[in-house]
Design an enzyme around this catalytic site. Structure first.
Site, PDB file in Angstrom:
ATOM      1  N   HIS A 262       0.841  -1.198   0.000  1.00 39.90           N
ATOM      2  CA  HIS A 262       0.000   0.000   0.000  1.00 39.90           C
ATOM      3  C   HIS A 262       0.879   1.251   0.000  1.00 39.90           C
ATOM      4  CE1 HIS A 262      -2.755   3.065   1.653  1.00 39.90           C
ATOM      5  NE2 HIS A 262      -3.704   2.348   1.078  1.00 39.90           N
TER       6      HIS A 262
ATOM      7  N   ASP B 288     -11.222   1.887  -1.637  1.00 35.25           N
ATOM      8  CA  ASP B 288     -10.277   2.739  -0.908  1.00 35.25           C
ATOM      9  C   ASP B 288     -10.978   3.610   0.124  1.00 35.25           C
ATOM     10  OD1 ASP B 288      -7.741   3.483  -0.213  1.00 35.25           O
ATOM     11  OD2 ASP B 288      -7.339   4.694  -1.981  1.00 35.25           O
TER      12      ASP B 288
END
Length: 316
Positions: free
Chosen positions: A154, A275
């Site tokens: 990430h 997200d």
């Protein structure tokens, strides 16, 4: 999601939208998240710790303790809402041995589906970044391989000490551009490190439709013929990327970018993702349900069955 110790880490990203109070509730309150999932028609959501999270903790012992606390908190929410939440583990990469132990605990005891690590790690020196292609992490990658779970790489913001090229333009550093630059470099370092020769079953996930790599993959391979210095892979870089990487739609709801990613990666290596809370679940679902880039059959595959296979979810 966040715990109290990591909540403030998301303040800089939240400042882009001016929604910090709202973000705070969304990062901490998983019951509130269920309501958003219902509005968007999302059955199951994967929980992970907010960025940079554990990776920005300079003290090694504190990182180990905080990772365990975060994972225990995440497990509580998964257990409270079985069938609605699954989880990826936060890991104290400051200590590769401890990271292995925590991943084993999370997978074998807590039922987590893999790990999510927020980019490079800091330890001791706030101006130094540690990347996971170096030899010190070979045993860690062996553990990931043995457990047969995916590793989500990430984004996080580049360190001020190494971001001189952004001087005068701080808006570039985070999600508009810098996230993809930082994460794609880390991913390409992994491709060039030889770890996929050593551990051929490794599975790495990238968000945001692959952090721009699918668009540039042909040129990367083409130019590597002329500048292979330091490259330790036994095969072309593109082969490693296409065999070992999986990409999600998180925060990148663009039809042209989606089409490019699908053309490069194939339909079986792309996954619907939102997200949240930095992108709204409703916005993600509205785009995905309507995009003309895929057929209805592919919409079901990318939005459901690919994740069931990769994360070994029991959803039927």
């Amino acid at each position: 999601m966040a715990i109290e110790e990591t909540l403030g880490h998301s303040r800089a990203v939240a400042a882009e939208s001016g929604r910090w109070d709202e973000f705070t509730l969304e990062l901490l309150d998983m019951d509130k998240r269920l309501a958003a999932m219902d509005r968007a028609g999302i059955e199951l959501l994967i929980l992970s710790l907010n960025a940079p999270g554990i990776q920005s903790i300079l003290d090694q012992e504190e990182a180990v303790v905080t990772a365990r606390k975060a994972n225990d908190r995440i497990a509580q929410w998964v257990n409270r809402h079985p069938g609605r939440y699954a989880a990826l583990a936060a890991l104290p990469m400051q200590d590769p041995v401890a990271a292995c132990a925590e991943l084993e605990r999370c997978v074998n005891e807590l039922g987590f589906r893999g790990a999510l690590v927020n980019g490079f790690t800091q330890k001791g020196n706030p101006d130094a970044a540690i990347y996971y292609d170096i030899p010190e992490y070979r045993d860690f990658w062996a553990t990931v391989s043995d457990l047969d779970v995916p590793f989500y790489l990430h984004p996080r913001t580049q360190l001020p000490a190494t971001s001189g090229n952004y001087d005068g333009h701080p808006w570039l550093l985070a999600s508009p551009w810098g996230f993809a630059v930082e994460t794609s470099i880390h991913a390409l370092r992994l491709c060039g490190s030889g770890i996929f020769d050593d551990f051929p079953s490794l599975k790495i996930i990238l968000g945001h439709l692959g952090e721009n790599i699918p668009f540039g993959l042909w040129r990367i391979d083409e130019r590597m013929r002329f500048s292979p210095r330091g490259y330790r892979g036994k095969r072309p870089l593109g082969e490693y990327f296409l065999e070992h990487f999986h990409v999600t739609t998180s925060g990148n709801f663009s039809d042209p970018a989606f089409r490019c990613t699908l053309d490069v990666m194939g339909r079986d290596r792309v996954y619907f993702s939102a997200d949240y809370p930095f992108a709204r679940l409703e916005d993600a679902a509205e785009w995905y349900d309507a995009t003309p880039v895929i057929s209805d059959k592919e919409r079901l595959q990318i939005g459901r069955y690919n994740a069931i296979d990769l994360l070994k979810l029991d959803l039927g």
